[in-house]
Design an enzyme around this catalytic site. Structure first.
Site, PDB file in Angstrom:
ATOM      1  N   ASP A   1     -83.528  23.796  53.243  1.00 24.26           N
ATOM      2  CA  ASP A   1     -82.977  23.145  54.395  1.00 24.26           C
ATOM      3  C   ASP A   1     -81.503  23.855  54.746  1.00 24.26           C
ATOM      4  OD1 ASP A   1     -81.808  21.810  56.550  1.00 24.26           O
ATOM      5  OD2 ASP A   1     -82.089  19.907  55.480  1.00 24.26           O
TER       6      ASP A   1
ATOM      7  N   LYS B   1     -74.222  28.541  61.580  1.00 27.92           N
ATOM      8  CA  LYS B   1     -75.567  28.326  62.236  1.00 27.92           C
ATOM      9  C   LYS B   1     -75.758  28.608  63.652  1.00 27.92           C
ATOM     10  CE  LYS B   1     -79.742  25.583  61.397  1.00 27.92           C
ATOM     11  NZ  LYS B   1     -79.970  24.177  60.909  1.00 27.92           N
TER      12      LYS B   1
ATOM     13  N   GLU C   1     -87.623  22.350  61.721  1.00 32.18           N
ATOM     14  CA  GLU C   1     -87.079  21.557  61.008  1.00 32.18           C
ATOM     15  C   GLU C   1     -87.793  19.798  61.366  1.00 32.18           C
ATOM     16  OE1 GLU C   1     -82.927  21.428  61.996  1.00 32.18           O
ATOM     17  OE2 GLU C   1     -82.628  23.145  60.685  1.00 32.18           O
TER      18      GLU C   1
ATOM     19  N   ASP D   1     -83.910  14.600  65.844  1.00 32.97           N
ATOM     20  CA  ASP D   1     -83.216  15.429  64.979  1.00 32.97           C
ATOM     21  C   ASP D   1     -82.025  15.899  65.336  1.00 32.97           C
ATOM     22  OD1 ASP D   1     -82.276  17.143  62.993  1.00 32.97           O
ATOM     23  OD2 ASP D   1     -83.916  18.305  62.753  1.00 32.97           O
TER      24      ASP D   1
END
Ligand code: AMP
Length: 505
Positions: free
Chosen positions: A8, A71, A173, A195
């Site tokens: 992850d 990211k 994800e 999420d």
């Protein structure tokens, strides 16, 4: 077959999971007992590269050379809104890469490509995993936000290549979280994954039919995450201080770093208690040399009011994704919370009233994604019929620029993948021998508001009058959401295939 771990790769923290000999999935533990590694990269004043906890520890003292939340920048064009906004928020320097098609980050006097930074973080996670497992780790399933564009996915694959880590599959994800929930339970349910991580927000509606995981619709906001909740608190504290002392702390990097750190800790505290102190002693000095302190108390209720708009934005996305999936609240069996920021109590309350039932506690918000990735990695090494089948979609439309900057959609948002579609192109003036296209991803009718994925150039068309050529252009999206384009001239039979990413090497 060699083990495939799950990674992850998070905005704030990353972690890895693996399947042991008895088929149980476990997180890879790290030194301090936790299993997360901060997704932070830094260069210290001696030129040493630091990754993870080491980088985080010196962040306050060395903010300009400490790269966090990278990211958000991976696979982005330098001119995108995201990059613009980020450059106002972070202390490290950024500049345009070649052709402005990417961002370079400066740290320790060196420029790094985004995939190089991701490679360092992936490398650290891999080292921790291989040290723990006592074997070399060469393959991984890596997760990305469902909302990642084709170009961002490709950049993550490139990062793996840089450190000879084979990214056997990129999965979304939310899909990974659904795997953590549903694999091995033989259930038939529709679930919604909410999420909310450090930097991005993703929602997916997923139908689970035993080992088949079919994404019905997905959506999100690439600029909505824990950092924005921190930011709301920081702004509140700065305003309060300005009113009280007529001093603007926002241009003082050391004070800002202390406030940012405390804002995040206070926010997390407020998930567990009703009131939290907010004190920063000696945050600055008056012109007469008198020290000034921040000394406040923040209540959960204050914080919930401050961030109510952010939570509403997440609910708007939830509604849109449910519309796209053609489901109503009562069709959703479970709402699964993923990502650290989803722990905030007001998010639980608002989701409970929206769905008429509380969110599920079946998966751990910080662990589900890595666990799902590891489960999927394991299923790829499994020769029996226990393979997991993932049916995913693209999060935003993909298409090309048409006359007047209009966006000509080739794949609509939520089109299932893998998928291939073709269009026929022709020349628009006499003697034209090539066909140039700009490929975009996004949901706007105008390309200016979408993200440029790359250029496609088909050369060598036989010279003739306008409209005489017939070039079949095929857009092929693989299971990972990565686009390849090919073209064929019907008259000459000439063919060409290209990966759409704009590469520098
Ligand atoms: P992730 O990207 O999933 O690691 O999420 C990290 C984000 O979650 C960061 O912004 C954290 O500040 C935030 N976070 C972690 N724990 C909590 C908590 N208990 N309450 C609110 N936010 C949290």
């Amino acid at each position: 077959m060699a083990r495939i771990i799950g990674i992850d790769l998070g905005t704030t923290n990353s972690c890895a999971a693996y399947t042991d000999e008895s088929g149980k999935v476990r997180l890879v533990p790290y030194k301090d007992g936790s299993s997360t590694i901060p997704s932070i990269f830094a260069v210290d004043d001696k030129g040493n590269e630091l990754i993870g906890h080491e980088a985080k520890r010196q962040w306050q003292l060395n903010p300009r050379n400490t790269v966090y939340a990278s990211k958000r920048l991976i696979g982005r064009n330098y001119k995108s809104d995201v990059v613009n906004t980020m450059s106002d928020v972070v202390a490290y320097g950024m500049k345009a890469g070649e052709g402005e098609s990417e961002v370079l980050i400066s740290a320790g006097g060196q420029d790094f490509r985004m995939s190089e930074i991701a490679a360092r973080i992936l490398g650290k996670v891999r080292t921790v995993a291989s040290d723990y497992l006592g074997e070399s780790v060469e393959k991984a399933v890596v997760t990305v936000p469902a909302y990642f564009t084709d170009k961002q996915r490709q950049a993550v694959k490139d990062a793996g290549e840089l450190i000879s880590l084979e990214v056997v599959r990129i999965i979304n994800e939310p899909t990974a979280a659904a795997l953590a929930y549903g694999v091995g339970k033989n259930i038939h349910e529709k679930v919604l994954i909410y999420d909310l991580g450090g930097g991005t927000f993703d929602v997916s509606v997923i139908e689970i039919r035993d080992r088949v995981f079919e994404v019905k619709a997905t959506g999100g906001d690439i600029f909505l995450g824990g950092l924005d909740f921190d930011h709301a608190l920081i702004q509140y504290v700065l305003e309060h201080f300005k009113v009280k002392h007529q001093v603007d702390l926002s241009s003082d990097p050391v004070a800002m770093q202390r406030i940012k750190d405390l804002a995040e800790r206070t926010k997390i505290d407020l998930s567990a208690r009703e009131v939290a102190p907010f004190s920063v002693p000696f945050v600055t000095m008056t012109s007469e040399g008198m020290p000034l302190n921040i000394d406040m108390e923040i209540s959960r209720e204050d914080f919930s009011t401050l961030t109510s708009r952010l939570v509403q934005r997440t609910l708007d996305v939830v509604k849109r994704v449910m519309d796209d999936a053609a489901v109503k609240a009562e069709d959703i069996h479970e709402v699964m919370l993923v990502g650290g920021q989803s722990r905030m109590p007001s998010i639980h309350e608002r989701l409970t009233s929206f769905f008429g039932k509380p969110p599920s506690k079946a998966v751990h918000p910080d662990e589900a994604v890595a666990i799902g990735a590891a489960l999927y990695g394991h299923s790829l090494t499994d020769d029996t019929n226990l393979r997991i089948q993932l049916l995913d979609v693209i999060p935003m439309a993909i298409g090309l620029e048409a006359a007047g900057g209009r966006f000509h959609e080739v794949f609509e948002r939520n089109a299932p993948i893998p998928n291939a579609r073709s269009i026929t192109g022709t020349t628009s003036f006499d003697g034209q021998t090539n066909l140039a296209m700009r490929i975009f991803q996004g949901d706007s009718k105008s390309v200016a508001d979408n993200e440029l994925l790359g250029h496609f150039l088909f050369e060598g068309i036989e010279s003739g009058p306008a409209g005489s050529a017939k070039v079949e252009v095929v857009f092929d999206i693989n299971v990972e959401g990565i686009l390849t384009m090919s073209a064929r001239d019907a008259q000459t039979g000439k063919k060409m295939t290209t990966n759409i990413q704009v590469r520098q090497n």
